[in-house]
Design a protein around this motif. Structure first.
Motif, mmCIF file in Angstrom:
data_model
loop_
_atom_site.group_PDB
_atom_site.id
_atom_site.type_symbol
_atom_site.label_atom_id
_atom_site.label_comp_id
_atom_site.label_asym_id
_atom_site.label_seq_id
_atom_site.Cartn_x
_atom_site.Cartn_y
_atom_site.Cartn_z
ATOM 1 N N TYR A 6 2.265 12.985 -7.803
ATOM 2 C CA TYR A 6 2.438 11.535 -7.682
ATOM 3 C C TYR A 6 2.611 10.903 -9.057
ATOM 4 C CZ TYR A 6 1.209 6.740 -6.032
ATOM 5 O OH TYR A 6 1.205 5.410 -5.720
ATOM 6 N N HIS A 17 -6.420 2.200 -7.210
ATOM 7 C CA HIS A 17 -5.288 3.101 -6.984
ATOM 8 C C HIS A 17 -5.793 4.518 -6.741
ATOM 9 C CE1 HIS A 17 -0.799 3.750 -8.273
ATOM 10 N NE2 HIS A 17 -1.105 4.417 -7.185
ATOM 11 N N ARG A 20 -7.372 4.766 -3.374
ATOM 12 C CA ARG A 20 -6.362 4.841 -2.318
ATOM 13 C C ARG A 20 -5.892 6.281 -2.128
ATOM 14 N NH1 ARG A 20 -4.557 3.748 2.471
ATOM 15 N NH2 ARG A 20 -2.315 3.996 2.667
ATOM 16 N N ILE A 21 -5.664 6.976 -3.225
ATOM 17 C CA ILE A 21 -5.255 8.381 -3.156
ATOM 18 C C ILE A 21 -6.349 9.204 -2.483
ATOM 19 C CG2 ILE A 21 -4.721 10.421 -4.537
ATOM 20 C CD1 ILE A 21 -3.590 8.442 -6.656
ATOM 21 N N VAL A 225 4.696 10.686 1.309
ATOM 22 C CA VAL A 225 3.807 9.667 1.872
ATOM 23 C C VAL A 225 4.473 8.302 1.750
ATOM 24 C CG1 VAL A 225 1.506 8.646 1.788
ATOM 25 C CG2 VAL A 225 1.828 11.064 1.191
ATOM 26 N N THR A 226 4.641 7.622 2.865
ATOM 27 C CA THR A 226 5.327 6.326 2.881
ATOM 28 C C THR A 226 4.444 5.271 3.531
ATOM 29 O OG1 THR A 226 6.407 6.861 4.993
ATOM 30 C CG2 THR A 226 7.593 7.442 2.970
ATOM 31 N N ASP A 229 1.829 -0.159 2.315
ATOM 32 C CA ASP A 229 0.691 -0.270 1.410
ATOM 33 C C ASP A 229 0.877 0.562 0.150
ATOM 34 O OD1 ASP A 229 0.597 1.956 3.009
ATOM 35 O OD2 ASP A 229 -1.556 1.924 3.315
ATOM 36 N N TRP A 230 1.861 1.469 0.130
ATOM 37 C CA TRP A 230 2.148 2.245 -1.075
ATOM 38 C C TRP A 230 3.193 1.566 -1.956
ATOM 39 C CZ3 TRP A 230 -0.722 6.346 -2.523
ATOM 40 C CH2 TRP A 230 -1.510 6.972 -1.541
ATOM 41 N N LEU A 233 2.020 -0.126 -5.187
ATOM 42 C CA LEU A 233 1.250 0.690 -6.130
ATOM 43 C C LEU A 233 2.129 1.369 -7.162
ATOM 44 C CD1 LEU A 233 -1.277 2.351 -3.646
ATOM 45 C CD2 LEU A 233 -1.724 0.485 -5.245
ATOM 46 N N SER A 234 3.310 1.809 -6.756
ATOM 47 C CA SER A 234 4.193 2.526 -7.665
ATOM 48 C C SER A 234 5.599 2.514 -7.097
ATOM 49 C CB SER A 234 3.717 3.981 -7.834
ATOM 50 O OG SER A 234 4.647 4.753 -8.567
ATOM 51 N N ASN A 237 6.678 7.684 -4.538
ATOM 52 C CA ASN A 237 5.793 8.005 -3.423
ATOM 53 C C ASN A 237 5.179 9.380 -3.649
ATOM 54 O OD1 ASN A 237 7.889 6.041 -2.169
ATOM 55 N ND2 ASN A 237 6.224 6.074 -0.704
#
Length: 246
Positions: A6, A17, A20-21, A225-226, A229-230, A233-234, A237
């Motif tokens: 990631y 962050h 979340r991961i 990962v989609t 909410d992602w 963050l960046s 993905n």
């Protein structure tokens, strides 16, 4: 076992962050790029260990770098000459069910931007620098290659450059590594791993995760990962692969 890669973008969004991961994935091995130093965050967690190094641009040291974060113990930090902070490696314990005493060496790679040097040249140079670490070990390489890192499916009309294909073949032939995403999704169109800010609709597929070819029988799934909410963050993905080591 879950392995993820990631690019967190410019250091990420702080502790939330990372949480979340951990809550959404949660990986046993995380290969992170453009990550802020996670050392203090995990210092009090006895189950998680990590190694991190800041990247540099010219003479300027950046506030972010690459990291390897494991649910276990980092036995040794592995430094790749010429790519400090852009590539970070860790030697960790391999799953016992592999049945041998070789260590596992995991590398988080972020192909740097250098004036006058193409990403293809830089990735080849990075592979040259990592090659000695393959001897006597199980090897994992994951990260942001800054070029198309998986072959298109037979049904896709999109084409990739011969130079990109050469890097994919080098990972498979010279390093004996399997592309987790393509192996788990042989017929799927290339999934988007990067959203370009000028046109987020372009399906850049520049992030990849590579493991030993003889692990393929243990690969259960690999996906990008989609979700909304992602997106905040960046611009990348995560990719996560799941293995059954019994």
């Amino acid at each position: 076992m879950k392995i993820a890669t990631y690019n967190m973008r410019s250091g990420g969004r702080g502790p939330s962050h990372w949480r979340r991961i951990e809550n959404a994935l949660p990986p046993d091995i995380l290969l992170a790029q453009e990550a802020a130093d996670p050392t203090d965050l995990f210092a009090t967690d006895p189950e998680i260990d990590c190694t991190w190094s800041a990247a540099s641009s010219g003479a300027k040291q950046l506030k972010w770098g690459s990291a390897v974060i494991v649910r276990g113990i980092v036995r040794q930090t592995l430094t790749v000459p010429g790519f400090e902070g852009w590539i970070v490696g860790a030697e960790i314990d391999a799953p016992k069910t592999l049945g041998d005493a070789r260590p596992l060496r995991a590398f988080s790679l972020h192909a740097p931007t250098r004036t006058g040097v193409s990403y293809v040249e830089l990735v080849h140079a990075a592979l040259d620098a990592m090659a000695p670490f393959a001897d006597g070990a199980h090897l994992i390489i994951g990260g942001d290659f800054n070029l198309t890192i998986s072959p298109p499916s037979a049904s896709e009309s999109r084409k990739i450059k011969a130079q990109e294909q050469a890097i994919q073949e080098r990972l498979r032939i010279e390093f004996a590594l399997a592309n987790c995403w393509r192996s788990a999704n042989p017929e799927a169109p290339l999934a988007q791993t990067l959203r370009w800010s000028r046109d987020p609709s372009i399906a850049y597929h520049i992030d990849g995760l590579f493991v030993p070819l003889n692990w393929l029988s243990r690969l259960r799934a690999c996906h990008v990962v989609t979700g909304d909410d992602w997106l905040s963050l960046s611009d990348h993905n995560p990719i996560i692969a799941e293995f059954d080591f019994g």
